[in-house]
Design an enzyme around this catalytic site. Structure first.
Site, mmCIF file in Angstrom:
data_model
loop_
_atom_site.group_PDB
_atom_site.id
_atom_site.type_symbol
_atom_site.label_atom_id
_atom_site.label_comp_id
_atom_site.label_asym_id
_atom_site.label_seq_id
_atom_site.Cartn_x
_atom_site.Cartn_y
_atom_site.Cartn_z
ATOM 1 N N PHE A 137 -29.028 -28.788 -13.050
ATOM 2 C CA PHE A 137 -29.170 -27.326 -13.074
ATOM 3 C C PHE A 137 -28.204 -26.712 -12.079
ATOM 4 O O PHE A 137 -28.174 -27.117 -10.909
ATOM 5 C CB PHE A 137 -30.609 -26.912 -12.730
ATOM 6 C CG PHE A 137 -30.795 -25.417 -12.764
ATOM 7 C CD1 PHE A 137 -30.882 -24.739 -13.969
ATOM 8 C CD2 PHE A 137 -30.834 -24.680 -11.592
ATOM 9 C CE1 PHE A 137 -31.029 -23.353 -14.010
ATOM 10 C CE2 PHE A 137 -30.978 -23.293 -11.623
ATOM 11 C CZ PHE A 137 -31.070 -22.631 -12.835
ATOM 12 N N ASP A 222 -23.402 -30.013 -5.803
ATOM 13 C CA ASP A 222 -24.189 -28.783 -5.788
ATOM 14 C C ASP A 222 -25.392 -29.043 -4.888
ATOM 15 O O ASP A 222 -26.351 -29.712 -5.285
ATOM 16 C CB ASP A 222 -24.621 -28.455 -7.228
ATOM 17 C CG ASP A 222 -25.572 -27.266 -7.287
ATOM 18 O OD1 ASP A 222 -26.041 -26.807 -6.226
ATOM 19 O OD2 ASP A 222 -25.862 -26.812 -8.413
ATOM 20 N N LYS A 251 -29.656 -20.787 -1.382
ATOM 21 C CA LYS A 251 -31.067 -20.820 -0.990
ATOM 22 C C LYS A 251 -31.258 -20.750 0.524
ATOM 23 O O LYS A 251 -31.064 -19.705 1.127
ATOM 24 C CB LYS A 251 -31.745 -22.044 -1.601
ATOM 25 C CG LYS A 251 -31.816 -21.950 -3.139
ATOM 26 C CD LYS A 251 -32.633 -23.049 -3.751
ATOM 27 C CE LYS A 251 -32.658 -22.995 -5.253
ATOM 28 N NZ LYS A 251 -33.695 -22.160 -5.810
HETATM 29 C C1 LIG Z 1 -29.119 -27.099 -7.643
HETATM 30 C C2 LIG Z 1 -29.080 -25.627 -7.921
HETATM 31 N N1 LIG Z 1 -27.898 -25.042 -8.177
HETATM 32 C C3 LIG Z 1 -27.815 -23.722 -8.424
HETATM 33 C C4 LIG Z 1 -28.929 -22.930 -8.447
HETATM 34 C C5 LIG Z 1 -28.795 -21.457 -8.751
HETATM 35 O O1 LIG Z 1 -28.981 -20.717 -7.602
HETATM 36 P P1 LIG Z 1 -29.268 -19.141 -7.706
HETATM 37 O O2 LIG Z 1 -30.582 -18.998 -8.379
HETATM 38 O O3 LIG Z 1 -29.264 -18.681 -6.277
HETATM 39 O O4 LIG Z 1 -28.151 -18.556 -8.499
HETATM 40 C C6 LIG Z 1 -30.182 -23.500 -8.192
HETATM 41 C C7 LIG Z 1 -31.409 -22.675 -8.225
HETATM 42 O O5 LIG Z 1 -32.501 -23.143 -8.369
HETATM 43 C C8 LIG Z 1 -30.268 -24.886 -7.916
HETATM 44 O O6 LIG Z 1 -31.434 -25.484 -7.679
#
Ligand SMILES: Cc1ncc(COP(=O)(O)O)c(C=O)c1O
Length: 402
Positions: A137, A222, A251
């Site tokens: 994700f 990520d 986050k």
């Molecule tokens: C691993 C990862 N990447 C990207 C995101 C996306 O972040 P945002 O919701 O701040 O755009 C998330 C959100 O849960 C995530 O867990």
């Protein structure tokens, strides 16, 4: 407005994007949220792994109010003091040279995707393809949904952004075979969070890193969910002793304030003027908060606390496993999940909510715990008491021993 009126106004005016519990959160302190009816909730969701320092921590209130009084917005066209201080601090903490700031994890990944394509164009003969993992994700912009390997995203918003290929997570051979002349980068979560907390194996990460090195392919981690102390290390890549070329954070680097970042090596300082940017890049309030989160996390030794409390949490869950049939208790630090014997996750989350405990079920049979990093043992005791009562009420049961 009373709570009922607030809920009715919400139903009328907000664009539907998800189902929400019938409560309106009004204040927060430490490990607890309080709603407009005065009900308190012990928070094991933390805004989805966001509020590492807990709710309204004094350090962030102070950083925000003093920065707001001094300089709210300087324009991205000019440097500002906290921008430079935080850029120096976060790059040195991660051992990378350069950083681009933005406001959400999806934007940080979008930025990484663009940088990888730029690298492919300039340094690898036009390579453009990015290999990603199934069930990964990376966000909800069109490109990051295209990069995500979430099954439910597959039919949505077609046509997707081309140039992404998904391979089974932890299948090193599949990635080794797929990385080629067309590949500019591999984009991975070192621990898949939204999928249900599935860590990469050491062998997988090592072999992907090594194949990337052999083929001049970038490795992007990520760490939007895993970064900034969540897993009991400042960054999850430390568990594997493997460094990425590009690292994305979000986050908890803002502790609840909208802040995210893309960091990279010196060689990847490749964008030309105008290719990347944004109205809120390096925004002073966000920068002051980022600096305060990093300082406080270190001063209060919260990374160690995440490791210690994560171990306690896993041990307490382990004690419930026989009675309730909980399996695969897993994760690092305070990114923990377990499987239920039946798909009762949504019911469990709802019943816990009614009793003042916030939990998350990323899949019907998976429960995820991502509490603030300030958690103490007494909060774990409180959570286990409610969880036990609710699992009994729902009839969650292990295999009876004969
Ligand atoms: C691993 C990862 N990447 C990207 C995101 C996306 O972040 P945002 O919701 O701040 O755009 C998330 C959100 O849960 C995530 O867990």
């Amino acid at each position: 407005m009373n709570t009922q009126q607030l809920l009715e106004a919400a139903e009328r005016s907000l664009l539907f994007v998800t189902d929400r519990e019938p409560a309106v959160m009004q204040s927060g302190s430490g490990m607890y949220l309080e709603d407009s009816a005065g009900r308190r909730y012990l928070d094991f969701v933390g805004g989805w792994a966001v509020t590492g320092l807990g709710h309204s921590p004094a350090e962030l209130v102070e950083a925000l109010s003093s920065q707001a009084a001094q300089l709210l917005n300087a324009s991205p066209a000019y440097y500002n003091v906290p921008m430079i201080e935080f850029a120096s601090a976060i790059t040195s903490e991660a051992g990378l040279s350069r950083v681009f700031f933005c406001s959400s994890g999806a934007e940080a990944n979008e930025s990484a995707i663009k940088l990888a394509r730029k690298y492919g164009k300039v340094c690898k003969g036009g390579a453009y393809e990015i290999l990603c993992a199934e069930h990964g994700f990376h966000g909800r912009t069109l490109a990051t949904m295209s990069a995500s390997g979430k099954e439910a995203f597959r039919p949505l918003f077609e046509p997707k952004v081309p140039g992404f290929r998904h391979l089974p997570f932890n299948d090193a051979t599949a990635f080794e075979r797929a990385i080629g002349n067309e590949t500019c980068a591999v984009l991975l979560e070192p621990i898949q969070g939204e999928a249900g907390v599935y860590p990469a194996t050491q062998d997988f990460i090592e072999r992907v890193r090594s194949r990337c090195n052999e083929t001049d392919t970038l490795l992007i981690f990520d760490e939007v969910q895993t970064g900034m102390g969540r897993t009991g290390r400042m960054f999850a890549f430390e568990h594997f002793d493997i460094k990425p070329d590009i690292l994305t954070l979000g986050k908890n680097i803002g502790g609840g304030f909208p802040l995210a970042a893309m960091l990279c090596t010196e060689e990847l300082n490749l964008f030309d003027k105008g290719e990347q940017g944004g109205t809120y890049t390096g925004q002073p309030l966000a920068m002051a908060v980022g600096l305060a989160v990093l300082r406080t996390t270190k001063e209060r030794d919260l990374v160690k606390n995440a490791e210690r409390m994560g171990a306690v949490l896993q041990q307490r869950l382990g004690k419930l496993s026989a009675e309730f049939g909980l399996t695969k208790i897993r994760g690092y630090g305070l990114l923990i999940a377990f499987d239920l014997p039946e798909p009762k996750g949504p019911d469990l989350v709802h019943k816990c909510f009614e009793r003042g405990l916030l939990l998350n079920a990323p899949a019907p049979n998976v429960v995820r715990l991502v509490p603030p990093l300030i958690i103490e043992e007494s909060h774990i005791d409180e959570m286990i008491t409610v969880l036990t009562e609710v699992m009994r009420e729902l009839g969650v049961a292990g295999t009876p021993s004969s």
